[in-house]
Scaffold this motif. Structure first.
Motif, PDB file in Angstrom:
ATOM      1  N   UNK A   1      -2.406   5.300  -0.089  1.00 44.57           N
ATOM      2  CA  UNK A   1      -3.831   5.000  -0.220  1.00 44.57           C
ATOM      3  C   UNK A   1      -4.189   4.098  -1.381  1.00 44.57           C
ATOM      4  N   UNK A   2      -3.196   3.647  -2.118  1.00 52.02           N
ATOM      5  CA  UNK A   2      -3.506   2.734  -3.223  1.00 52.02           C
ATOM      6  C   UNK A   2      -2.769   1.425  -3.040  1.00 52.02           C
TER       7      UNK A   2
ATOM      8  N   UNK B   1       0.841  -1.202   0.000  1.00 48.48           N
ATOM      9  CA  UNK B   1       0.000   0.000   0.000  1.00 48.48           C
ATOM     10  C   UNK B   1       0.871   1.246   0.000  1.00 48.48           C
ATOM     11  N   UNK B   2       0.637   2.100  -0.974  1.00 47.43           N
ATOM     12  CA  UNK B   2       1.387   3.357  -1.071  1.00 47.43           C
ATOM     13  C   UNK B   2       0.403   4.496  -1.267  1.00 47.43           C
TER      14      UNK B   2
END
Lengths: 365, 371
Positions: A161-162, A158-159
């Protein structure tokens, strides 16, 4: 029969455990100097890993941009077309680059996110495993990041919020790993469609192209300028603590040598009293002290090299994000430091010998 | 009259020069650990200064973004209005933010964080302006430390985000080991970087706790990260500690190993030179345990005094480093001293084992032999 007695050597070797502890202390100090030098050289070599491998001759960026890492350059993506109009340009591609912090296993992990157009330059230049990202949900992560956090191809990360799927492993930057994704994915992460950070340019005539770009009001930097600026940025954070630690290591080495040589002399003051009583003059006694401290320094230097080799292997194995580079200069500096340590350390035992009363030869210890 | 003689202390300090060298050696090794710890603690303090002193009770950022340093956060402008509608919210303010370079035309430059804030309320701005006033159009506040390094003052021109700004004032507590801070008007920031905001600062109504408000905002605003001010500062400090942890561990291990070697050497020299005395003590009836205690006490003295020297030197060195390098804050904290002291005691115990066998096996007859 005429012969000389190697008093300094015999005195030191008379108590091998003391010599061993001294060599260990000095060796650790030398090792620290070598490790710090090695880390510094590692920073220098690691800070340009992207520029060294991506193959671009120029980086066109927003005015006021000096760095590749930590830069907030934002220029229209259409700049690629503007730059491509130059007749001497072989290729031009947009690349987005920014730092991000990823939470993994309850640790904050800094990564350098690189967004590039699939199939074009600017993305991962070598893959340890897997393949380059083909769509906006895929990433290639640095090998060190993958190893330290047990990430494998097919896993998710996860980066901002994605959620991304790892499709390959690639290179790492200094103390941070690269995360390669598509340019489109970075557009979405930063809510900045139609923009990019840099236009990477390939050309055989970088000076001429750069001059024309600058004359046209654009900011264009070459690899060497970025390297110097990025190193300055990192050096600012690390140089003072590193210089301090090197200085303290030097002081420690000198103190250990002085303590060891002084103790060896103090414990055998009767023997030295005899030397003085039979005519050992000041210069001879100073030479005696100097020989002892130099011998300890040499033993410490040897121990330091061995400890450094062991320590470097351990550091790189346990913490692969660190690069410890050994150079001829750093080895020469370690030898120089040991010699100076030995010379400075000779002062205290030499003073002890100078003040020694020859009559102590006739006293009980 | 009976009187106890501290054999350990007398043995160790009979030759003051030797004792001085030994204690200085131990002190220097522990100094390494303390100052490095102090650099990290100082970095934590300066990096968290903005959030610690903010009037906001709650911070909203992009989903999964929990820090400010080395981070990018992008929020839609309507997040401000959405947050304002939540029960318990007293005020809301958007903060624009990015990293950049502040440079003096024809002069030096520094890596900086640029904040775009509402100057009318000042909530997102610096807590203290030492000289000048908040920025107007095309004006900027520069941190006083960076201003000193760049040799700029109120009225001078600096270039930020590629545009010239006139320095309207100097702020404080905004420079850390890596970069500094520059504050401009939110409108100026938006004209250069677009309308999006990075963080939303939220104030709670009286009687509403930050934790409760965080929960309400978290439930009402999907796709964002909501944190109390304290949690935001904690996450920021954790970033520094996590990034420094590996370097710290390596340097601390080396520092403690050096201290171990120096204490071992000290005890060895203090013991070997006094074997005859140990023989006398043994001949007088002292058990091996008693002799071991003497060695342990010597280790305690060496480590204890080494620690005192290290703390004293660390305070002085830390102050000197901070004075000579204004962006580097060295904080020697009690916890760090206690932690290093405990570590030093452990290495003292290990070091005591080196001469222990020699002392416990000493022949009492050595007391009657001439050396």
């Amino acid at each position: 029969m005429h012969g000389t007695v190697p008093l300094a050597r015999r005195n030191l070797l008379a108590e091998p455990r003391r010599l061993l502890a001294s060599a260990g202390g000095v060796g650790l100090a030398v090792m620290l100097i070598l490790v710090l030098d090695g880390l510094w050289a590692g920073i220098k070599s690691g800070v340009t890993v992207y520029e060294d491998n991506v193959g671009a001759d120029l980086y066109v960026a927003q005015a006021g941009t000096y760095n590749f890492y930590g830069s907030s350059s934002r220029i229209p993506a259409s700049m690629v077309d503007v730059v491509s109009d130059d007749p001497d340009i072989d290729w031009a591609v947009p690349v987005r680059a920014f730092f991000s912090i990823v939470d993994l296993h309850d640790r904050k992990v800094p990564v350098v996110v690189i967004g590039s157009v699939p199939g074009k330059r600017g993305g991962p230049w070598e893959l340890g495993s897997g393949r380059a990202p083909a769509n906006d949900d895929q990433v290639v992560v640095g090998r060190v990041l993958a190893r330290r956090h047990n990430l494998d191809i097919g896993d998710s990360i996860d980066i901002m919020g994605r959620r991304f799927t790892i499709v390959g492993t690639g290179s790492d930057a200094f103390m941070a790993s690269f995360v390669f994704m598509t340019h489109g994915a970075t557009d979405a992460l930063l809510a900045a469609p139609g923009t990019t950070s840099f236009v990477l340019v390939g050309t055989d005539r970088p000076h001429a192209v750069r001059s024309r770009l600058v004359a046209g009001g654009y900011t264009a930097l070459d690899r060497d300028q970025l390297a110097v600026n990025d190193f300055e940025l990192i050096a600012r954070a690390y140089s003072v603590p590193m210089r301090f630690m090197t200085g303290v290591a030097f002081v420690i080495g000198s103190l250990v040598i002085a303590l060891s040589a002084y103790s060896a002399i103090a414990d055998r003051r009767r023997e030295y009293g005899i030397v003085k009583a039979i005519g050992g003059h000041g210069r001879y006694l100073f030479g005696l002290a100097m020989r002892q401290t130099m011998m300890i320094a040499a033993a410490g230097l040897l121990a330091g090299f061995v400890l450094f080799l062991v320590g470097r292997s351990a550091i790189v194995w346990v913490r692969p994000q660190f690069t410890v580079v050994t150079t001829g200069t750093s080895l020469a500096r370690a030898v120089g430091a040991a010699v100076v340590m030995g010379a400075i350390a000779a002062i205290v035992p030499a003073r002890r010998l100078a003040r020694l009363d020859p009559a102590s030869a006739y006293r009980g210890a | 009259m009976t009187r106890r003689v501290s054999l350990a202390r007398k043995n160790l300090f009979q030759d003051r020069r030797r004792a001085g060298l030994a204690i200085s050696g131990v002190g220097a090794a522990l100094l390494l650990v303390l100052v490095l710890d102090g650099v990290v603690a100082g970095a934590m303090r300066s990096v968290t200064a903005y959030m610690r002193t903010s009037p906001a009770d709650v911070f909203i950022s992009q989903q999964d973004v929990r820090t400010l340093h080395m981070s990018q956060s992008i929020l839609a402008v309507d997040t401000v209005e959405a947050a304002r509608l939540i029960d318990g919210v007293a005020w809301v303010e958007g903060l624009r933010y990015t990293s950049s370079i502040v440079e003096v035309p024809g002069g030096g430059r520094r890596s900086t964080y640029v904040f775009g804030y509402e100057t009318a309320t000042g909530r997102g701005g610096p807590r203290q302006i030492t000289h000048g006033r908040p920025p107007g159009p095309a004006e900027a506040l520069v941190d006083v430390t960076a201003a000193g390094e760049l040799d700029v003052d109120v009225g001078d021109t600096v270039v930020v985000l590629g545009q010239p700004f006139t320095v309207s004032g100097l702020s404080t507590n905004g420079t850390n080991i890596v970069n500094t801070t520059v504050f401009v008007r939110s409108e100026d920031f938006a004209s250069l970087r677009g309308p999006s905001i990075a963080y939303v600062l939220v104030g709670a109504e009286p009687g509403v706790s930050a934790t409760d408000l965080t929960q309400r905002l978290d439930e009402a605003l999907p796709g964002v990260t909501v944190q109390t001010r304290a949690e935001f500062a904690r996450q920021e400090a954790k970033l520094v500690s996590d990034m420094a942890a590996d370097v710290m561990r390596i340097m601390s291990i080396i520092g403690f190993l050096i201290a171990l070697a120096v204490v071992a050497l000290t005890l060895l020299t203090a013991t070997l030179g006094k074997l005859r005395e140990y023989g006398v003590v043994k001949a007088l009836g002292a058990s091996s345990g008693r002799l071991a205690m003497i060695v342990a006490a010597q280790a305690g003295w060496s480590v204890g005094l080494g620690m005192v020297v290290a703390v004293g030197l660390a305070v002085v060195t830390g102050a000197a480093i901070s004075a000579l390098t204004p962006n580097l804050d060295v904080v020697i904290g009690v916890r760090s001293v206690v932690r290093t002291g405990l570590g030093a005691l452990v290495i003292g115990a290990f070091a005591a084992m080196v001469p222990l066998r020699r002392v416990t096996t000493v022949d009492p007859a050595t007391a009657f032999r001439r050396q």
